[in-house]
Design a protein around this motif. Structure first.
Motif, PDB file in Angstrom:
ATOM      1  N   ALA A   1       0.832  -1.204   0.000  1.00 14.40           N
ATOM      2  CA  ALA A   1       0.000   0.000   0.000  1.00 14.40           C
ATOM      3  C   ALA A   1       0.869   1.257   0.000  1.00 14.40           C
ATOM      4  N   ARG A   2       1.906   1.256   0.827  1.00 13.05           N
ATOM      5  CA  ARG A   2       2.781   2.434   0.891  1.00 13.05           C
ATOM      6  C   ARG A   2       3.558   2.621  -0.407  1.00 13.05           C
ATOM      7  N   ASP A   3       3.993   1.540  -1.011  1.00 11.85           N
ATOM      8  CA  ASP A   3       4.684   1.636  -2.301  1.00 11.85           C
ATOM      9  C   ASP A   3       3.764   2.204  -3.373  1.00 11.85           C
ATOM     10  N   THR A   4       2.500   1.813  -3.324  1.00 10.91           N
ATOM     11  CA  THR A   4       1.528   2.305  -4.300  1.00 10.91           C
ATOM     12  C   THR A   4       1.325   3.809  -4.153  1.00 10.91           C
ATOM     13  N   VAL A   5       1.182   4.278  -2.908  1.00 14.54           N
ATOM     14  CA  VAL A   5       1.019   5.713  -2.659  1.00 14.54           C
ATOM     15  C   VAL A   5       2.284   6.462  -3.054  1.00 14.54           C
ATOM     16  N   TRP A   6       3.422   5.944  -2.651  1.00 12.22           N
ATOM     17  CA  TRP A   6       4.724   6.567  -2.979  1.00 12.22           C
ATOM     18  C   TRP A   6       4.881   6.744  -4.489  1.00 12.22           C
ATOM     19  N   PHE A   7       4.621   5.696  -5.244  1.00 16.06           N
ATOM     20  CA  PHE A   7       4.790   5.750  -6.702  1.00 16.06           C
ATOM     21  C   PHE A   7       3.745   6.664  -7.348  1.00 16.06           C
TER      22      PHE A   7
ATOM     23  N   VAL B   1       2.864  17.170   2.175  1.00 12.04           N
ATOM     24  CA  VAL B   1       2.874  15.744   2.501  1.00 12.04           C
ATOM     25  C   VAL B   1       3.004  14.901   1.232  1.00 12.04           C
ATOM     26  N   VAL B   2       2.420  15.364   0.137  1.00  4.08           N
ATOM     27  CA  VAL B   2       2.534  14.644  -1.132  1.00  4.08           C
ATOM     28  C   VAL B   2       3.997  14.619  -1.583  1.00  4.08           C
ATOM     29  N   PHE B   3       4.662  15.771  -1.486  1.00  2.00           N
ATOM     30  CA  PHE B   3       6.077  15.849  -1.852  1.00  2.00           C
ATOM     31  C   PHE B   3       6.920  14.888  -1.012  1.00  2.00           C
ATOM     32  N   LEU B   4       6.776  14.954   0.305  1.00  2.00           N
ATOM     33  CA  LEU B   4       7.664  14.184   1.176  1.00  2.00           C
ATOM     34  C   LEU B   4       7.401  12.680   1.095  1.00  2.00           C
ATOM     35  N   ILE B   5       6.137  12.277   1.031  1.00  2.00           N
ATOM     36  CA  ILE B   5       5.858  10.848   0.902  1.00  2.00           C
ATOM     37  C   ILE B   5       6.358  10.316  -0.436  1.00  2.00           C
TER      38      ILE B   5
END
Length: 265
Positions: free
Chosen positions: A58-64, A106-110
């Motif tokens: 899930a985190r990889d999906t959001v990150w990408f 938050v979008v930038f940093l994640i």
């Protein structure tokens, strides 16, 4: 008179075009989130986010996804950015703090730190676009209580990187850090990296409508202010004193960095 009218018409057309771009980008962001919900809602419903590899997925999906979105905003000419960060972000038990001038911080940093945990605004847990991603990724809601502190400390002790905005909300008139961030750092983190987020002109501020956007390209700069090994920071003193001194240390550095900033411009 004709020249003036043409000039005003050109300015209005330019502003209308920029608002059209902004609306398109918000629509793209919403589409990305809704597509993500198709993956995340089953994860949340069946509580699969308790599994580490599902959380990482899930985190990889959001990150990408957010990395792509940031690049789309740059290609569209809505914003541009540069990073002045020497420390490699994302190592185990690393806490990343930053000021919070805009909606996209938050979008930038994640998008910059793969598989990072993040303290997010509690109200976003009810947002139709973001609630599923927040729960699937096990991000920590900013509930302003002991549960927040414990979850954040546990995440760091478990080797996760943690992004947190010590202001708690977007900067309004001046930067004011809450003490909770320093407490979390001394209790759970091995290292803290402080980032100053500068942007010009100011936009996407708290309670500011999305369509109120500047006519020029928004410039972001992410600057590393310091990187601190917390295992050596005032190690001979008890944690409450360490937390208080760390809070003062962070606050003074950020105040010095932004002493000439005009947050209302």
């Amino acid at each position: 008179m004709i020249i003036v009218r043409l000039g005003n018409g050109t300015m209005n057309l330019k502003r209308l075009f920029k608002q059209l771009i902004t609306g398109t980008l918000f629509a793209i962001f919403g589409l990305i989130c809704m597509l993500g919900n198709m993956l995340f809602i089953p994860i949340v419903v069946f509580k699969l986010n308790k599994l580490k590899f599902i959380q990482n997925f899930a985190r990889d999906t959001v990150w990408f996804s957010w990395k792509i979105f940031i690049e789309i905003t740059r290609v569209f000419g809505y914003l541009d950015y540069k990073y002045k960060i020497k420390t490699k972000l994302g190592k185990n038990a690393q806490m990343i703090i930053a000021n919070h001038p805009s909606l996209l911080d938050v979008v930038f940093l994640i998008s910059r730190v793969r598989r990072a945990n993040c303290v997010v605004k509690g109200e976003l847990g009810k947002n139709i676009f973001l609630f599923a991603a927040i729960k699937a990724c096990n991000y920590i809601p900013n509930t302003q209580n002991e549960e927040l502190l414990q979850k954040a400390v546990d995440a760091l002790k478990n080797g996760e990187s943690l992004i947190i905005f010590p202001e708690g909300t977007r900067t309004k008139d001046e930067i004011v850090f809450h003490k909770a961030a320093a407490y979390i750092a001394v209790k759970g983190s091995k290292k803290i990296v402080a980032i100053a987020i500068n942007m010009y002109p100011r936009s996407l501020r708290k309670k500011e409508p999305w369509y109120k956007t500047p006519d020029v390209v928004i410039k972001y700069e992410f600057k590393e202010l310091f990187s601190l090994n917390l295992e050596d920071f005032k190690s001979q003193k008890p944690d409450p004193i360490r937390a208080r001194e760390l809070h003062l240390y962070m606050s003074e550095i950020y105040k010095e960095e932004f002493k000439d900033a005009k947050f209302n411009q």
